[in-house]
Scaffold this active site. Structure first.
Site: not given
Ligand code: NDP
Length: 488
Positions: A246-247, A250, A301, A398
Site C-alpha cells: 500500500s502507498t 510505502g 495494483c 484504490e
Molecule cells: P500493506 O502495505 O499493509 O502490506 C504489504 C506488505 O507490507 C505485507 O507483507 C505487510 O505485512 C507488510 N507491512 C505492513 N505494515 C508494514 C510496516 N509498517 N512496515 C513494513 N512492512 C509492513 O497492504 P495491505 O495488505 O494492508 O493492503 C491494504 C491496501 O493496500 C489494499 O487494500 C490495497 O489497496 C493496497 N495494496 C496494494 C498492493 C499493490 O500491489 N500495490 C498490494 C497489496 C495491497 P502483513 O501482510 O503481515 O500486514
C-alpha cells in the site's frame, strides 16, 4: 427449411450454458501442521504462531511462525554471512542455481498453483496459467543476465549491494517473490523476504525448491509474520529494501529510510485509466475491460479500475460490458471454470464494501450481474458503477476489488487530463485502431506502463513500476536489475 435449420432441429442444444463443477484436486499439496522460519538453510522455531486460512471457506490450513525483531535480525545476519561467498561466485555459477530454481518451479507448477489458489483465493486457471509460468519465467530470464552484468552495464563495474530486505503483498504471492528474489540473486545479493500475513504458504513451499536446488544456506531466507515483521526488516541492517504494497506503508518506509543510505524501491498502489476510443475493436475492448478489472478479483495494483469511454460509444460499451459480466463465473477458486475467485481476506472485503457503499451514497449507479455467492468465505460480485463523477471516492481511491467505475470523455485531450487526474501513476490502457493515437496518448499519460489494445500483460523482459504515489524504481527487465547493483 435450410440444412442447418434441419440439423439444429434434431441436435440437443443446451438451454443455457451452466457448467458442471470441475474442481482441481488438492491431493498434490502436502501441508505441514506448523511452519517455522527459513533461515540459513534451516527451519527455526519461534515463540509465536498464527493460523493461515483459505479465504474460499475460512478453513484453517496451517500454523505459521510470527517472526520477532530478534528473529528478523538473525535472518539478516544469516544472509550477511552467506553474502561473502555467494557474491564471489562467478556469474555463470549463480546462473546455474537460478536455472535450477526455474526448472523446479516449472516441474512443480501444479502443486504451487493449487496452493496459491487455496491460500490466496485466486482462480486456479489464473494461478496455473499466469502466476506460475511468469514466476518460472522470471528466474529463467534473470539467470540469463547473471554472467553478463559487465555487458548489461558497460564501463560501470556493477557490484552487488549486499543483503536485500524484501516485503511483498498478498495479491500475487509467488510471482512477487520471483520478481524480487530472481534479480537480487542474479546480481549477487542475498535476501531476507517477508511474505504477506494472509498468504505465506507458497513462499514457504519455495523454501523446499531452494533446498532442492541446493542453493547455499543463507542466500534466501524467509521470515513470516504480520506488519511488525516487515517493520523489523526495515529497521534491520540491510543494504536495500524492496517493497510492494500500500502507498500508506510505502510512505512510512520511505520516511524511515530517508538519509540512512539504505537503497529503496517502492511498488505501490494504482488507479489505472482504461481508455476506449470510438474507433476501437469494440468486442476486443470489452474483453480487455473485463480482464483489466476482474482478473484476480481486482486485487491488482495496475487494475484498470477507471474506465474512460468516448461519449459516442458509451451506450454500446456499457451494454456489452454488462452482458459479458453475466457470463462471469464467481465461486470456488479451485474450480477450473471459475473466473472470479474469493476475496483475499475479511479485512479486504470490508474495505471493498465500504467503498462500494460510498459510491452508492455519492450518487453513482451500481450494476451487479445475478450470481449466487457461496455461503462461507469472502466474496464480492463483479460490480460496475456508471454515472460516476471524478470527485467520487470510487474514482479516486484504490478499491483493490472487482469494482469498475465508468466515466466518459469527448476528445483525446480530455481523456489525458482525466486519466492523469489521480495521485497514482502505475498503468493505463488505450483502445484505438490508430497507431499514431496510441503513441500520442502514451507520451502524455503519466503512467509507468501503457498497454495498447490489451491490458494486464506481463513479461520478465519488460520493466514495470510507477510515477507519483505509485512509487519509484522498476522491476522486470534490465531496469529491474539496476536497483540491486552498485556502480563505481
Ligand atoms: P500493506 O502495505 O499493509 O502490506 C504489504 C506488505 O507490507 C505485507 O507483507 C505487510 O505485512 C507488510 N507491512 C505492513 N505494515 C508494514 C510496516 N509498517 N512496515 C513494513 N512492512 C509492513 O497492504 P495491505 O495488505 O494492508 O493492503 C491494504 C491496501 O493496500 C489494499 O487494500 C490495497 O489497496 C493496497 N495494496 C496494494 C498492493 C499493490 O500491489 N500495490 C498490494 C497489496 C495491497 P502483513 O501482510 O503481515 O500486514
Amino acid at each position: 427449411m435450410t440444412d442447418l435449420e434441419k440439423r439444429s432441429d434434431r441436435s440437443p442444444v443446451p438451454a443455457d450454458w451452466t457448467y458442471a463443477p470441475a474442481p482441481e484436486s488438492t491431493d498434490i499439496v502436502h501441508l505441514q501442521e506448523r511452519y517455522g522460519l527459513y533461515v540459513g538453510g534451516e527451519w527455526l522455531e519461534t515463540k509465536e504462531h498464527f493460523t493461515t486460512i483459505s479465504p474460499r471457506d475460512e478453513s484453517p490450513l496451517a500454523e505459521v511462525a510470527q517472526a520477532s525483531e530478534a528473529d528478523v535480525q538473525n535472518a539478516v545476519a544469516a544472509a550477511r554471512e552467506a553474502f561473502g561467498s555467494w557474491s564471489k561466485l562467478p556469474g555463470s555459477e549463480r546462473a546455474k542455481y537460478l536455472f535450477r530454481i526455474a526448472r523446479i518451479l516449472a516441474e512443480r507448477s501444479r502443486e504451487f498453483a493449487v496452493l496459491e489458489s487455496l491460500n490466496g483465493g485466486k482462480p486456479i486457471k489464473e494461478s496455473r496459467d499466469v502466476d506460475l509460468p511468469l514466476a518460472a519465467a522470471h528466474f529463467f530470464y534473470y539467470a540469463g543476465w547473471a554472467d553478463k552484468l559487465e555487458y548489461a552495464f558497460p564501463n560501470r563495474s556493477p557490484k552487488p549491494l549486499g543483503v536485500a530486505g524484501q516485503i511483498i503483498p498478498w495479491n500475487f504471492p509467488l510471482l512477487m517473490l520471483a520478481w524480487k528474489i530472481a534479480p537480487a540473486l542474479a546480481a549477487g545479493n542475498t535476501v531476507v523476504l517477508k511474505p504477506a500475513e494472509t498468504t505465506p504458504l507458497t513462499a514457504l513451499l519455495f523454501c523446499d525448491v531452494v533446498r532442492q536446488a541446493e542453493l547455499p544456506p543463507g542466500v534466501v531466507n524467509i521470515v513470516t509474520g504480520d506488519g511488525s515483521a516487515g517493520a523489523a526488516l526495515v529497521e534491520s541492517e540491510v543494504d536495500k529494501i524492496a517493497f510492494t504494497g500500500s502507498t500508506e506503508v510505502g510512505k512510512a518506509i520511505q520516511r524511515r529510510l530517508a538519509g540512512t543510505g539504505t537503497k529503496l524501491t517502492l511498488e505501490l498502489g494504482g488507479k489505472a485509466a482504461n481508455i476506449v476510443f470510438d474507433d476501437c475493436a469494440l468486442d476486443q475492448a470489452v474483453e480487455g475491460i473485463v480482464n483489466g478489472i476482474y482478473f484476480n478479483q481486482g486485487h491488482v495494483c495496475c487494475a484498470g479500475s477507471r474506465l474512460f469511454v468516448q461519449e459516442s460509444i458509451y451506450e454500446p460499451v456499457v451494454e456489452k460490458l454488462k452482458k459479458r459480466m453475466t457470463t462471469l463465473r464467481v465461486g470456488d477458486p479451485l474450480d477450473k471454470n471459475t473466473d472470479v475467485g474469493a476475496i483475499n481476506s475479511r479485512m479486504q472485503l470490508e474495505k471493498i464494501e465500504e467503498l462500494v457503499a460510498a459510491g452508492k451514497e455519492e450518487g453513482a449507479e451500481i450494476y451487479q450481474p445475478p450470481c449466487r455467492l457461496p455461503e462461507k468465505g469472502y466474496w464480492f460480485a463483479p460490480t460496475v458503477f456508471t454515472n460516476v463523477a471524478q470527485s467520487y471516492r470510487i474514482a479516486q481511491e484504490e478499491i483493490f476489488g472487482p469494482v469498475l467505475s465508468v466515466l466518459t470523455f469527448r476528445t483525446p485531450d480530455e481523456a489525458v487530463e482525466k486519466a492523469n487526474n489521480t495521485p497514482y501513476g502505475l498503468s493505463a490502457g488505450v483502445w484505438t485502431e490508430k497507431g499514431s493515437r496510441i503513441l500520442w496518448m502514451a507520451q502524455r499519460l503519466r503512467a509507468g506502463v501503457v498497454w495498447a489494445n490489451t491490458f494486464n500483460r506481463f513479461d520478465p523482459t519488460s520493466p514495470f513500476g510507477g510515477y507519483k504515489e505509485s512509487g519509484f524504481g522498476r522491476e522486470g527487465g534490465l531496469h529491474g536489475m539496476e536497483p540491486y547493483l552498485d556502480f563505481e
